[in-house]
Design an enzyme around this catalytic site. Sequence first.
Site, PDB file in Angstrom:
ATOM      1  CG  ASN A   9      -1.671   1.273   1.413  1.00 33.87           C
ATOM      2  OD1 ASN A   9      -1.770   2.074   0.476  1.00 33.87           O
ATOM      3  ND2 ASN A   9      -2.217   1.487   2.598  1.00 33.87           N
ATOM      4  CD1 TRP A  10       3.815   1.124  -2.580  1.00 34.12           C
ATOM      5  CD2 TRP A  10       3.827   2.102  -4.595  1.00 34.12           C
ATOM      6  NE1 TRP A  10       4.658   0.412  -3.398  1.00 34.12           N
ATOM      7  CE2 TRP A  10       4.686   0.993  -4.635  1.00 34.12           C
ATOM      8  CE3 TRP A  10       3.662   2.883  -5.742  1.00 34.12           C
ATOM      9  CZ2 TRP A  10       5.390   0.635  -5.781  1.00 34.12           C
ATOM     10  CZ3 TRP A  10       4.355   2.536  -6.897  1.00 34.12           C
ATOM     11  CH2 TRP A  10       5.216   1.421  -6.903  1.00 34.12           C
ATOM     12  CE  LYS A  11       0.157   3.454   4.692  1.00 27.21           C
ATOM     13  NZ  LYS A  11       0.191   3.594   6.130  1.00 27.21           N
ATOM     14  CG  HIS A  95      -5.700   1.838   5.197  1.00 29.68           C
ATOM     15  ND1 HIS A  95      -5.233   2.821   6.037  1.00 29.68           N
ATOM     16  CD2 HIS A  95      -4.705   0.930   5.063  1.00 29.68           C
ATOM     17  CE1 HIS A  95      -3.990   2.518   6.390  1.00 29.68           C
ATOM     18  NE2 HIS A  95      -3.646   1.373   5.822  1.00 29.68           N
ATOM     19  CD  GLU A  97      -2.767   5.544   6.716  1.00 27.11           C
ATOM     20  OE1 GLU A  97      -2.741   5.608   5.478  1.00 27.11           O
ATOM     21  OE2 GLU A  97      -1.843   5.039   7.392  1.00 27.11           O
ATOM     22  CD  GLU A 167      -3.337  -2.626   7.453  1.00 26.08           C
ATOM     23  OE1 GLU A 167      -2.263  -2.892   6.919  1.00 26.08           O
ATOM     24  OE2 GLU A 167      -3.938  -1.552   7.290  1.00 26.08           O
ATOM     25  N   GLY A 173       2.805   2.052  10.688  1.00 28.80           N
ATOM     26  CA  GLY A 173       3.762   3.143  10.503  1.00 28.80           C
ATOM     27  C   GLY A 173       4.493   3.530  11.775  1.00 28.80           C
ATOM     28  CB  SER A 213       5.534  -2.031  11.794  1.00 26.75           C
ATOM     29  OG  SER A 213       5.154  -0.682  12.029  1.00 26.75           O
TER      30      SER A 213
END
Length: 250
Positions: A9-11, A95, A97, A167, A173, A213
């Site tokens: 997931n490159w965000k 997700h 976020e 997650e 992160g 992570s």
Amino acid sequence: MRQPIIAGNWKMHKTGPETQEFMTQFLPLVAGVEHCEIVLCPPYTALSVIAAASQGTNIAFGAQNMHWELQGAFTGEVSAGMLKAAGCKYVILGHSERREYFGESDAVVNRKVKTALANALLPILCVGEKLEHREAGSTQQVVKGQLLGSLAGIAAVDVSKMVLAYEPIWAIGTGRTATSSDAEEVIAFIRAEVGALVGSAAAEAVRIQYGGSVKPDNAAELMAMPNIDGALVGGASLEPASFAKLVRYK
Ligand code: PEP
């Protein structure tokens, strides 16, 4: 036998040219990998670069979000049909976020899951608790609520095709990974809840990733757990050598 799936997931990272550079380095490093499915989820603006570069390779790709409607006056949004036409196989939904910064509720995520499935996109549905939930001992209750809300009304046959990602938010992160046994415990719980919701055949078939992570040096231990079928990877998916090493955890 569930094939593990490792997704990056490159965000909001990497332009088109940066994506091209990544692919030039990454493809030879993972050529011939068959033990797991490799998926890249770049920003929308890099999907066409990945589509061209991944043709004829062992890399699938997906998007990081989408709208629940198929078209209309939704400025700034992208539809399932657009993602499908761009070549996406997967779409990350729910997700943390998105839930945290864009106010996505389980009901919204549920609409998106239904639209994705109806348009032959496979959701990677994320669930996970905050640190305060873990410390209060309510991890299972929170994760169960997210699962029931996000999967409401989805048939067993569709659930079995999906990917779920556990997650824990406190591990995303932060460099703080759940121990492999903590991750296994929650993922086994998720599988049992899927079984209670739609039956044991779908529960046995659905792939459940761990995310938070994951790095090249902790991937093998996590992947050795019987219920962990892969990883959803943020930071460590951005650098070709690191992500290739993670993919080759075996
Ligand atoms: C993520 O955002 O899905 C994630 C797991 O990020 P990281 O690997 O950087 O913790």
